[in-house]
Design a protein around this motif. Structure first.
Motif, PDB file in Angstrom:
ATOM      1  N   GLY A 126       2.582   0.490   3.190  1.00 44.93           N
ATOM      2  CA  GLY A 126       2.006  -0.797   2.825  1.00 44.93           C
ATOM      3  C   GLY A 126       2.752  -1.970   3.421  1.00 44.93           C
ATOM      4  O   GLY A 126       2.456  -3.125   3.106  1.00 44.93           O
ATOM      5  N   ASN A 167       4.760  -3.764   7.085  1.00 44.15           N
ATOM      6  CA  ASN A 167       4.970  -3.812   8.524  1.00 44.15           C
ATOM      7  C   ASN A 167       6.007  -4.886   8.803  1.00 44.15           C
ATOM      8  O   ASN A 167       6.456  -5.578   7.878  1.00 44.15           O
ATOM      9  CB  ASN A 167       3.660  -4.101   9.257  1.00 44.15           C
ATOM     10  N   ASN A 215       4.947  -1.604  13.256  1.00 40.74           N
ATOM     11  CA  ASN A 215       4.701  -0.256  12.727  1.00 40.74           C
ATOM     12  C   ASN A 215       5.960   0.393  12.165  1.00 40.74           C
ATOM     13  O   ASN A 215       6.139   1.611  12.259  1.00 40.74           O
ATOM     14  CB  ASN A 215       4.079   0.640  13.805  1.00 40.74           C
ATOM     15  N   ASP A 252       0.881  -4.818   4.900  1.00 41.81           N
ATOM     16  CA  ASP A 252      -0.062  -4.235   5.852  1.00 41.81           C
ATOM     17  C   ASP A 252      -0.644  -2.965   5.223  1.00 41.81           C
ATOM     18  O   ASP A 252       0.018  -1.927   5.169  1.00 41.81           O
ATOM     19  CB  ASP A 252       0.638  -3.913   7.175  1.00 41.81           C
ATOM     20  N   GLU A 253      -1.871  -3.046   4.743  1.00 44.25           N
ATOM     21  CA  GLU A 253      -2.499  -1.920   4.062  1.00 44.25           C
ATOM     22  C   GLU A 253      -2.747  -0.727   4.989  1.00 44.25           C
ATOM     23  O   GLU A 253      -2.980   0.385   4.514  1.00 44.25           O
ATOM     24  CB  GLU A 253      -3.818  -2.368   3.433  1.00 44.25           C
ATOM     25  N   LYS A 254      -2.694  -0.951   6.283  1.00 46.53           N
ATOM     26  CA  LYS A 254      -2.928   0.135   7.224  1.00 46.53           C
ATOM     27  C   LYS A 254      -1.716   1.052   7.378  1.00 46.53           C
ATOM     28  O   LYS A 254      -1.841   2.154   7.906  1.00 46.53           O
ATOM     29  CB  LYS A 254      -3.309  -0.433   8.597  1.00 46.53           C
ATOM     30  N   ARG A 255      -0.564   0.566   6.948  1.00 45.42           N
ATOM     31  CA  ARG A 255       0.652   1.358   7.081  1.00 45.42           C
ATOM     32  C   ARG A 255       0.840   2.264   5.868  1.00 45.42           C
ATOM     33  O   ARG A 255       0.431   1.911   4.752  1.00 45.42           O
ATOM     34  CB  ARG A 255       1.884   0.439   7.225  1.00 45.42           C
ATOM     35  N   GLU A 274       2.146 -12.295   4.496  1.00 45.14           N
ATOM     36  CA  GLU A 274       1.050 -11.752   5.285  1.00 45.14           C
ATOM     37  C   GLU A 274       1.129 -12.335   6.689  1.00 45.14           C
ATOM     38  O   GLU A 274       1.724 -13.391   6.915  1.00 45.14           O
ATOM     39  CB  GLU A 274      -0.304 -12.076   4.662  1.00 45.14           C
TER      40      GLU A 274
END
Length: 236
Positions: free
Chosen positions: A141, A143, A149, A135-138, A164
């Protein structure tokens, strides 16, 4: 930066309080399988003992898994000099407090601490350790579907590969790891089995003793009941 490091450090503890109501996969029961527990111990000391101690278990207890003291010293004992020492991490607690703001949690009783109505602590750990995805938003990287989260990265990603979360919210293997999915599941099952064993090393003996006591009571009843009938046969 300090807050981020602290979050990463305590992610496993936070995770223990999360995931209620989520389906848990059934963890294979490897208790009594010394080969599996030895494999789990190897994974634990190589990946978990770097940050998290197991200070309520001494290295000498690992001989109960079919290992000799020499095997424990040569292959598993990296943070102690004497085999009777507890399984502590190499870094001192005061150093870790300085680095992260607090000492990392001890994992000796993690399997028992996570037991809930949703499933056993083993089921939760088995599901959690297999549910990481990229997860690039974390910040890290990573999750986790069981604990959204999560701050903890997947330290076993080289073995598992990169997963993924697809559009159907199912995990899908994106890049294969060093192990096949079945082999990785076995590695996690062994690790979880070791964590379960570590939380109560005497559980096997306690269960065997319980069965022995029940068997004795059955035999005792078989003897006592005829004696009781013979003793009271003339009493109206």
């Amino acid at each position: 930066m300090k807050k981020l490091l602290t979050a990463l450090l305590f992610a496993p503890v936070i995770a223990l309080a999360s995931g209620a109501g989520v389906h848990l996969d059934k963890a294979p029961d490897v208790q009594g399988d010394n080969a599996a527990l030895q494999s789990g111990a190897r994974t634990f000391v190589n990946y978990c003992l770097n940050c998290h101690g197991a200070s309520f278990v001494r290295y000498s207890r690992l001989t109960e898994l079919g290992l000799t003291e020499q095997q424990v010293k040569e292959n598993l004992m990296f943070t102690a000099v004497k085999i009777a020492e507890p399984m502590r991490i190499a870094a001192r607690s005061d150093e870790q407090k300085l680095w992260f703001g607090a000492a990392p949690p001890d994992l000796t009783l993690v399997a028992r601490a996570r037991a809930s109505e949703e499933g056993s602590g083993a089921d939760w750990l088995y599901t959690y350790l297999r549910s990481f995805y990229v997860d690039e938003k974390r910040p890290t990287g990573w999750n986790n579907t069981l604990f959204p989260n999560v701050g903890m990265p997947n330290v076993l990603w080289e073995s598992q590969g990169l997963q993924e979360l697809n559009k159907d919210h199912h995990l899908e293997l994106l890049v294969p790891g060093k192990l096949s999915p079945a082999e990785y599941d076995k590695q996690i099952a062994d690790l979880v089995g070791f964590l379960v064993w570590m939380s109560e090393p005497d559980a096997g003996f306690r269960k065997r003793l319980g069965f022995g006591v029940l068997a004795f009571l059955v035999v005792l009843f078989g003897v006592a009941y005829p004696l009781k009938k013979a003793y009271w046969k003339d009493v109206k």
